[in-house]
Write a protein that holds these residues in place. Structure first.
Motif, PDB file in Angstrom:
ATOM      1  N   ALA A 148      48.911  42.797  47.592  1.00  0.00           N
ATOM      2  CA  ALA A 148      48.982  42.421  49.061  1.00  0.00           C
ATOM      3  C   ALA A 148      50.185  41.645  49.374  1.00  0.00           C
ATOM      4  O   ALA A 148      50.722  41.913  50.406  1.00  0.00           O
ATOM      5  CB  ALA A 148      47.716  42.293  49.550  1.00  0.00           C
ATOM      6  N   ALA A 149      50.523  40.951  48.460  1.00  0.00           N
ATOM      7  CA  ALA A 149      51.687  39.971  48.666  1.00  0.00           C
ATOM      8  C   ALA A 149      53.167  40.516  48.224  1.00  0.00           C
ATOM      9  O   ALA A 149      54.094  39.972  48.574  1.00  0.00           O
ATOM     10  CB  ALA A 149      51.526  38.700  47.823  1.00  0.00           C
ATOM     11  N   GLU A 150      53.129  41.791  47.613  1.00  0.00           N
ATOM     12  CA  GLU A 150      54.152  42.394  47.248  1.00  0.00           C
ATOM     13  C   GLU A 150      55.141  42.767  48.538  1.00  0.00           C
ATOM     14  O   GLU A 150      54.466  43.337  49.534  1.00  0.00           O
ATOM     15  CB  GLU A 150      54.154  43.550  46.230  1.00  0.00           C
ATOM     16  CG  GLU A 150      53.241  43.272  45.040  1.00  0.00           C
ATOM     17  CD  GLU A 150      54.232  42.580  44.155  1.00  0.00           C
ATOM     18  OE1 GLU A 150      55.153  43.352  43.235  1.00  0.00           O
ATOM     19  OE2 GLU A 150      54.285  41.488  44.048  1.00  0.00           O
ATOM     20  N   ALA A 151      56.391  42.893  48.492  1.00  0.00           N
ATOM     21  CA  ALA A 151      57.195  43.078  49.679  1.00  0.00           C
ATOM     22  C   ALA A 151      56.877  44.306  49.962  1.00  0.00           C
ATOM     23  O   ALA A 151      57.349  44.627  51.234  1.00  0.00           O
ATOM     24  CB  ALA A 151      58.553  42.746  49.353  1.00  0.00           C
ATOM     25  N   ASP A 152      56.866  45.323  49.028  1.00  0.00           N
ATOM     26  CA  ASP A 152      56.785  46.901  49.301  1.00  0.00           C
ATOM     27  C   ASP A 152      55.359  47.274  49.401  1.00  0.00           C
ATOM     28  O   ASP A 152      55.126  48.785  49.297  1.00  0.00           O
ATOM     29  CB  ASP A 152      57.515  47.840  48.094  1.00  0.00           C
ATOM     30  CG  ASP A 152      57.032  47.370  46.875  1.00  0.00           C
ATOM     31  OD1 ASP A 152      55.917  46.623  46.647  1.00  0.00           O
ATOM     32  OD2 ASP A 152      57.451  48.232  45.714  1.00  0.00           O
ATOM     33  N   HIS A 153      54.424  46.624  49.790  1.00  0.00           N
ATOM     34  CA  HIS A 153      53.069  46.925  49.853  1.00  0.00           C
ATOM     35  C   HIS A 153      52.995  47.714  51.037  1.00  0.00           C
ATOM     36  O   HIS A 153      53.674  47.487  52.099  1.00  0.00           O
ATOM     37  CB  HIS A 153      52.172  45.746  49.963  1.00  0.00           C
ATOM     38  CG  HIS A 153      50.727  45.923  49.877  1.00  0.00           C
ATOM     39  ND1 HIS A 153      49.876  46.381  50.944  1.00  0.00           N
ATOM     40  CD2 HIS A 153      49.786  46.018  48.889  1.00  0.00           C
ATOM     41  CE1 HIS A 153      48.625  46.772  50.659  1.00  0.00           C
ATOM     42  NE2 HIS A 153      48.662  46.409  49.469  1.00  0.00           N
ATOM     43  N   PRO A 154      52.309  48.910  50.931  1.00  0.00           N
ATOM     44  CA  PRO A 154      52.031  50.047  52.129  1.00  0.00           C
ATOM     45  C   PRO A 154      51.404  49.449  53.550  1.00  0.00           C
ATOM     46  O   PRO A 154      51.630  49.896  54.437  1.00  0.00           O
ATOM     47  CB  PRO A 154      51.452  51.225  51.486  1.00  0.00           C
ATOM     48  CG  PRO A 154      50.838  50.674  50.268  1.00  0.00           C
ATOM     49  CD  PRO A 154      51.686  49.589  49.696  1.00  0.00           C
ATOM     50  N   PHE A 155      50.710  48.587  53.143  1.00  0.00           N
ATOM     51  CA  PHE A 155      49.840  47.835  54.313  1.00  0.00           C
ATOM     52  C   PHE A 155      50.273  46.480  54.479  1.00  0.00           C
ATOM     53  O   PHE A 155      49.272  45.705  55.227  1.00  0.00           O
ATOM     54  CB  PHE A 155      48.285  48.151  54.063  1.00  0.00           C
ATOM     55  CG  PHE A 155      48.002  49.591  53.382  1.00  0.00           C
ATOM     56  CD1 PHE A 155      48.392  50.650  54.087  1.00  0.00           C
ATOM     57  CD2 PHE A 155      47.106  49.652  52.463  1.00  0.00           C
ATOM     58  CE1 PHE A 155      47.924  51.837  53.850  1.00  0.00           C
ATOM     59  CE2 PHE A 155      46.747  50.714  51.850  1.00  0.00           C
ATOM     60  CZ  PHE A 155      47.239  51.906  52.498  1.00  0.00           C
TER      61      PHE A 155
END
Length: 556
Positions: free
Chosen positions: A245-252
């Motif tokens: 969830a901390a990733e820049a490309d997370h879909p939500f």
């Protein structure tokens, strides 16, 4: 001799079952789709199933490939949180520890741990004794009994290598040890047995806004094995992606719940290298380093520091290896060095970010939020309290009234393979009478039951059918049959799935399993339809990844 599954049984092969599950995902409308196959996502899937909901789970890798297979493998209250006055968290975690010992006694067991006491005479002992007394009062005593005080000689009897200078005795208490990856898998399989669907190697890519969909949401997904994209219609989505969830490309991705990843590293050391009778809890500033009893090994961990790299497949840094070795050597006269370390592993904790950025002080309590998009997100928490986190997430999906009408029953629902200890002991004794099992490494029968519970006889029966009752690795209590079982019943789809999570041979072999990887690929290939070229590629891919993830990193 193992042969590929015959064409007449093609509809019941693992690839065929996965294809059918993908078709079901795309065809039906779900009450809830869980994104993320770690312990919280697995728990949410089972929780939804327990309420009669039509539930599905998608995972971009393998079940428990991330944090949920990289913990300290302890189910515990976390007595260090008492210093932070988080009594509620400790009480809740200890209640869940007691529950998990009942829900999965084949996978979770109590172990004795020694807390050696150094420091100011009388003052230090009184301080930590009071802390463990509070730990007992908050619930620890219900399983292992009250903690015990031991003298200096008593502490040395349990851990002869303890440094004697400044040692004032110790405290013996109990906490639980578990196989985190297999436990997560058992939760998923229990949900699947209740009618839910779980598919790995499927990535959520975003939400599609469709005014014609009404209350339904359209989740965009990609099948990573074929590269094809498809839509999943669902009334609710639970984001249980943890540190992703901390990733820049997370879909939500959302600012409402900021995740601060924290890396924790562990060492795997042969059991005979440290002459302890029990595990050890070593107090260091801000945390505790554990010496956790494991089959043939000690697990030493963990570190705790902010992590800002990619979430996928972290590894222990050189400084973390040195820090853990230094911690053990400062407490024990064992001169533990890098050559003693068989393997390492590291996991990322999905902590809720504190204002000062400290991961040591970051709360291990969880938080559930409902986004404007309708996505329910869950973050923070501890492995031990996964069931509570999952329950709260599905409560949020159903709302206050809906959750009262359809309550969770996971507090009393045993996991697949579970039985009372006496039953499990009887199964192990019966398996040990089978010549092919009794002639292997001592303890093989008990080891099988510790992994599979009441399913252990079925694993052995499969091995007899396929002529796979040989050891998978020299001098270790694993059968070749477990590879086929993993493919047929446990969603395993790669050599890595088998060696890193269904067994732990990737971390427990100095060669990372290179000597047995071709055999694993051959057995998997018979069930998954791999030819020679595919088997060779799978072995090559696995070894490159395992060497990077689990080897002892050079000093920084």
């Amino acid at each position: 001799m193992i042969e590929p599954s015959p064409n007449t049984a093609a509809l019941d092969t693992p690839p065929a079952r996965r294809a059918a599950a993908l078709e079901t995902l795309a065809r039906e409308t779900w009450d809830v789709v869980v994104v993320g196959g770690g312990i919280v996502g697995a728990g949410a899937l089972l929780d939804a199933a327990s309420r009669g909901m039509r539930a599905a789970l998608i995972e971009q890798d393998d079940i428990a490939a991330g944090t949920s297979s990289r913990s300290s493998r302890m189910i515990h209250g976390g007595f260090r949180y008492l210093e932070q006055l988080r009594f509620g968290l400790v009480r809740e975690a200890l209640a869940e520890r007691s529950r998990l010992l009942t829900l999965a006694p084949h996978l979770v067991r109590l172990e004795s741990l020694l807390f050696p006491i150094y420091g100011i005479p009388y003052v230090s002992k009184a301080y930590y004794d009071a802390g463990l007394t509070l730990y007992d009062i908050l619930g620890a005593r219900h399983d292992g009994g009250w903690h015990q005080r031991v003298s200096k000689s008593g502490a040395l009897d349990l851990a002869p290598a303890l440094r004697q200078d400044g040692l004032h005795g110790g405290l013996v208490y109990h906490d639980a040890v578990e196989d985190d990856a297999r436990y997560t898998l058992a939760v998923v399989r229990t949900a699947m047995a209740a009618g839910s669907t779980a598919v790995t190697r499927v990535r959520a890519t975003g939400l599609l806004r469709d005014s014609m969909a009404g209350a339904e949401r359209i989740l965009m997904a990609e099948d990573l094995t074929s590269g094809g994209s498809f839509e999943i219609r669902t009334r609710a989505i639970v984001d249980a992606t943890g540190v992703w969830a901390a990733e820049a490309d997370h879909p939500f991705r959302s600012a409402s719940l900021r995740i601060l990843p924290s890396r924790g590293a562990h060492l795997v050391v042969p059991h005979d290298r440290i002459p302890n009778k029990v595990g050890l809890a070593i107090r260091v500033p801000g945390k505790v380093v554990f010496l956790v009893p494991w089959i043939d090994y000690w697990l030493i961990g963990t570190t705790d520091a902010p992590f800002d790299g990619p979430a996928d497949r972290p590894s222990a840094a050189g400084w973390e290896v040195d820090q853990l070795l230094d911690t053990v050597n400062a407490t024990m006269d064992v001169n533990l060095t890098r050559p003693d370390v068989v393997g390492t592993y590291a996991g990322l904790r999905p902590l809720i970010a504190p204002s000062d950025g400290s991961t040591v002080k970051a709360s291990r309590e969880h938080r559930v939020t409902v986004e404007e998009s309708g996505v329910v997100r869950v973050g923070g928490g501890k492995y031990t309290t996964y069931r509570v986190m999952a329950r709260d997430a599905i409560d949020a999906v159903l709302g206050r009234d809906g959750s009262k009408r359809r309550p969770s029953d996971t507090a009393d629902r045993r996991l697949i393979g579970a039985a009372d200890p006496a039953v499990l002991e009887r199964i192990a004794a019966e398996l040990a009478t089978i010549p092919a099992i009794g002639g292997l490494v001592p303890g093989t029968a008990s080891s099988l039951v510790a992994r599979y519970g009441t399913e252990a006889p079925a694993v052995v029966a499969l091995g007899a059918d396929l002529d796979l009752l040989r050891p998978l690795a020299p001098d270790r209590p694993f059968l070749e049959a477990e590879v086929s079982w993993a493919a047929r019943h446990e969603l395993a789809a790669s050599v890595d799935d088998v060696l890193a999570r269904r067994t732990r041979l990737a971390q427990e072999s100095r060669d990372r399993g290179a000597g047995i990887a071709p055999r694993v690929a051959a057995i998997l290939g018979a069930d998954l339809g791999w030819g020679d070229a595919r088997q060779a590629l799978e072995v090559e891919t696995y070894l490159a990844s395992a060497d990077r993830e689990y080897s002892v990193t050079a000093a920084d």
